[in-house]
Design a protein around this motif. Structure first.
Motif, mmCIF file in Angstrom:
data_model
loop_
_atom_site.group_PDB
_atom_site.id
_atom_site.type_symbol
_atom_site.label_atom_id
_atom_site.label_comp_id
_atom_site.label_asym_id
_atom_site.label_seq_id
_atom_site.Cartn_x
_atom_site.Cartn_y
_atom_site.Cartn_z
ATOM 1 N N LYS A 41 16.904 64.669 27.772
ATOM 2 C CA LYS A 41 17.424 63.385 28.219
ATOM 3 C C LYS A 41 18.749 63.562 28.966
ATOM 4 O O LYS A 41 19.017 62.895 29.953
ATOM 5 C CB LYS A 41 17.641 62.495 26.992
ATOM 6 C CG LYS A 41 17.085 61.096 27.136
ATOM 7 C CD LYS A 41 17.220 60.367 25.818
ATOM 8 C CE LYS A 41 17.687 58.951 26.022
ATOM 9 N NZ LYS A 41 16.665 58.002 26.409
ATOM 10 N N MET A 42 19.561 64.486 28.476
ATOM 11 C CA MET A 42 20.854 64.696 29.118
ATOM 12 C C MET A 42 20.703 65.379 30.473
ATOM 13 O O MET A 42 21.358 65.003 31.438
ATOM 14 C CB MET A 42 21.772 65.475 28.190
ATOM 15 C CG MET A 42 22.211 64.584 27.034
ATOM 16 S SD MET A 42 23.409 65.339 25.961
ATOM 17 C CE MET A 42 22.562 66.764 25.458
ATOM 18 N N TYR A 43 19.833 66.390 30.522
ATOM 19 C CA TYR A 43 19.624 67.057 31.814
ATOM 20 C C TYR A 43 19.046 66.072 32.828
ATOM 21 O O TYR A 43 19.403 66.072 34.000
ATOM 22 C CB TYR A 43 18.681 68.255 31.650
ATOM 23 C CG TYR A 43 19.294 69.405 30.903
ATOM 24 C CD1 TYR A 43 20.538 69.932 31.284
ATOM 25 C CD2 TYR A 43 18.655 69.992 29.821
ATOM 26 C CE1 TYR A 43 21.119 70.986 30.604
ATOM 27 C CE2 TYR A 43 19.215 71.052 29.138
ATOM 28 C CZ TYR A 43 20.450 71.551 29.528
ATOM 29 O OH TYR A 43 21.007 72.594 28.855
ATOM 30 N N GLU A 60 19.498 62.863 32.899
ATOM 31 C CA GLU A 60 20.561 61.947 33.318
ATOM 32 C C GLU A 60 21.499 62.642 34.321
ATOM 33 O O GLU A 60 21.900 62.049 35.318
ATOM 34 C CB GLU A 60 21.333 61.460 32.087
ATOM 35 C CG GLU A 60 22.514 60.550 32.373
ATOM 36 C CD GLU A 60 22.148 59.224 33.015
ATOM 37 O OE1 GLU A 60 20.953 58.860 32.995
ATOM 38 O OE2 GLU A 60 23.059 58.561 33.549
ATOM 39 N N ALA A 61 21.783 63.921 34.065
ATOM 40 C CA ALA A 61 22.635 64.670 34.990
ATOM 41 C C ALA A 61 21.968 64.733 36.363
ATOM 42 O O ALA A 61 22.610 64.550 37.404
ATOM 43 C CB ALA A 61 22.893 66.071 34.449
#
Lengths: 156, 368
Positions: free
Chosen positions: B153-155, B157-158
């Protein structure tokens, strides 16, 4: 000056991903376990801590206990996939706890909110209490700010 | 209903034998509620004589924390002449408290008058433990699955933010996302393998002629890659291979053997949280090919080493808070080793490290 965030998680991918995202508006420091986190806190100025609960060497609960022993006023946001660990973290003095996986925007909002509260708490001599602890533990908001939603998950 | 003239009622002494030797613990109380009979199975379980148990003395065997609740249940139901079922801890002959289920019902004499209660009890400790371990496992599995999802999820979003800002996209972010998907996939494989082991079904093997040296080289290279990923964060593990530069042919399933080595290396790294060297040794002799994985970690308490292959095993020096995991890698390791006709040996010293040696038979017709 950008606020300084210490991210503590034993998962390298989460450390990397979180730093990647938070770097834009924050100075980021990382630690792979609780002991390393405390060492960093000893020598560096840190504004806020993002803390995982399940970690080797020293776990999140151990970090929270040590911080309350030191009477630290650095707000801690716990990130954990376990509901019971989120509750435990808050009983140990974490300012907030959120479930994995989470939306980064929500985390960013919480960071901003806590940093704001911390700033107000430091400048406002009248309020001797720290408004950082257990904000949504008791159901109704007790921070004197008035505009904070009762449910931190609502309103976005 | 008809007649059942062909049915010969057991004699009184036969009845006694049935009750005495039934494989359940049986008790009886009289009209006053006091227990006046325990069968053999009960007395064997508690290791006491009838004299030691009668006149409410058996209550001493109930766990102190359970006595009040159990007394209340009994009293309430007795008053209303209602059957009950209760779980409480009872001290066994060896002093260990075991959970038992006690089911009891009022009984009436031939004239139809209330005569007291008859109860029968079963030791449910093992069942409780395996249920407890299973739900702990499922909770952990949920947690383990959320970890790769969180980083994905973080990648993602990045990636989204970079795209919105027209920033150049870096290849690594895609590689990282791929890694997390693979990690998630491994957890799903693990779950289905567990279900198979649960059902007693053997893990599926695709046997062939496999060079262990090649497996070692491949797995170690991937692991070392992963370890350098964020070394600046502090932890340093280095995996070193010590072999004789010769092929080591065994008859086996390359993907399973890779999995075995991955499990062993992951454990070696996980349980040496302060970093350190992990060595992989490979050698051959008349007994077969030996792989030894040696770490400098927390070790396993000596008396627990024989339990390592058991499902959900966790060393008493490794709390789940500090070493999250499912306790299943070794169950699978053991299954893989056994299916290959191999064996393993674990040597360990607390706070110094662990060495695991797996021995696999050489492939027939191989050079060595």
């Amino acid at each position: 000056m950008k606020p300084r965030v210490l991210i503590v998680d034993d998962d390298r991918a989460i450390l990397e991903g979180l730093s990647m995202l938070l770097e834009e508006n924050h100075d980021t420091l990382t630690a792979l376990d609780g002991e390393e986190a405390l060492r960093i806190l000893d020598r560096e100025h840190v504004d806020i801590v993002i803390l995982d609960m399940l970690m080797p060497v020293l776990d999140g609960a151990g970090v929270l206990r040590e911080l309350s022993e030191r009477e630290s006023n650095i707000p801690v946001i716990v990130i954990s996939a376990h509901k019971d660990l989120q509750d435990r973290a808050q009983s140990l003095g974490a300012a907030d706890a959120i479930a994995k996986p989470f939306d980064i925007a929500m985390l960013e909002r919480k960071i901003a909110q806590l940093l704001e509260e911390k700033k107000n708490g430091e400048t406002d001599d009248e309020s001797g209490s720290t408004p950082l602890i257990n904000r949504h533990g008791g159901g109704s908001s007790t921070s004197g700010l008035g505009f904070a939603p009762e449910n931190p998950y609502s309103g976005w | 209903m008809g007649t059942d003239s062909s049915y010969a009622h057991p004699t009184a002494s036969e009845y006694r034998l049935i009750v005495e030797h039934a494989p359940v613990m049986i008790w009886r109380s009289g009209q006053d509620g006091a227990i006046d009979y325990f069968n053999e199975a009960w007395l064997e379980f508690t290791g006491r004589t009838f004299d030691q148990e009668q006149d409410d003395r058996w209550i001493e065997g109930i766990h102190p924390d359970d006595v009040a609740r159990q007394a209340a249940i009994y009293r309430d139901h007795f008053e209303h002449r209602e059957p009950f079922e209760a779980e409480y801890r009872l001290r066994r002959y060896d002093g260990v408290y075991r959970y038992i289920v006690d089911r009891a019902a009022p009984y009436y004499d031939d004239a139809g008058d209330f005569a007291g209660y008859i109860g029968w009890c079963v030791d449910v400790q093992d069942r409780r433990e395996s249920t407890g371990a299973k739900s702990a496992y499922l909770r952990l599995l949920a947690h383990e699955q959320r970890t790769p999802l969180t980083s994905l999820k973080m990648y993602l979003e990045a990636l989204r933010r970079k795209t919105l800002k027209d920033e150049p996209l870096d290849e690594t972010i895609f590689a990282r996302m791929n890694e997390q998907i693979d990690r998630f996939d491994r957890l799903i494989t693990e779950l289905s393998d567990t279900a198979r082991i649960e059902e007693g079904e053997q893990i599926i093997l695709d046997p062939g002629r496999t060079d262990l040296a090649e497996v070692v080289e491949e797995v170690v290279a991937t692991r070392n890659d992963k370890l350098t990923m964020s070394d600046d964060a502090g932890r340093r593990h280095v995996i070193r291979v010590q072999d004789d530069d010769e092929p080591h042919y065994v008859k086996g399933d390359a993907s399973r053997l890779r999995q075995l080595l991955e499990n062993l290396l992951d454990n070696a790294i996980k349980f040496s949280p302060r970093g350190g060297d992990v060595s992989v040794g490979l050698e051959a002799d008349a007994d077969g090919h030996h792989i030894t994985i040696r770490d400098t970690g927390i070790g396993i308490p000596a008396d627990e080493i024989p339990s390592v292959g058991q499902r959900y095993f966790r060393g008493s020096n490794a709390s789940v808070e500090q070493y999250p995991g499912l306790g299943l890698a070794w169950t699978k390791n053991r299954a893989i080793i056994e299916r290959h006709g191999g064996r393993y040996r674990i040597e360990s010293t607390l706070n110094e490290g662990t060495a695991v040696t797996v021995t696999l038979p050489a492939a027939e017709g191989a050079d060595r």
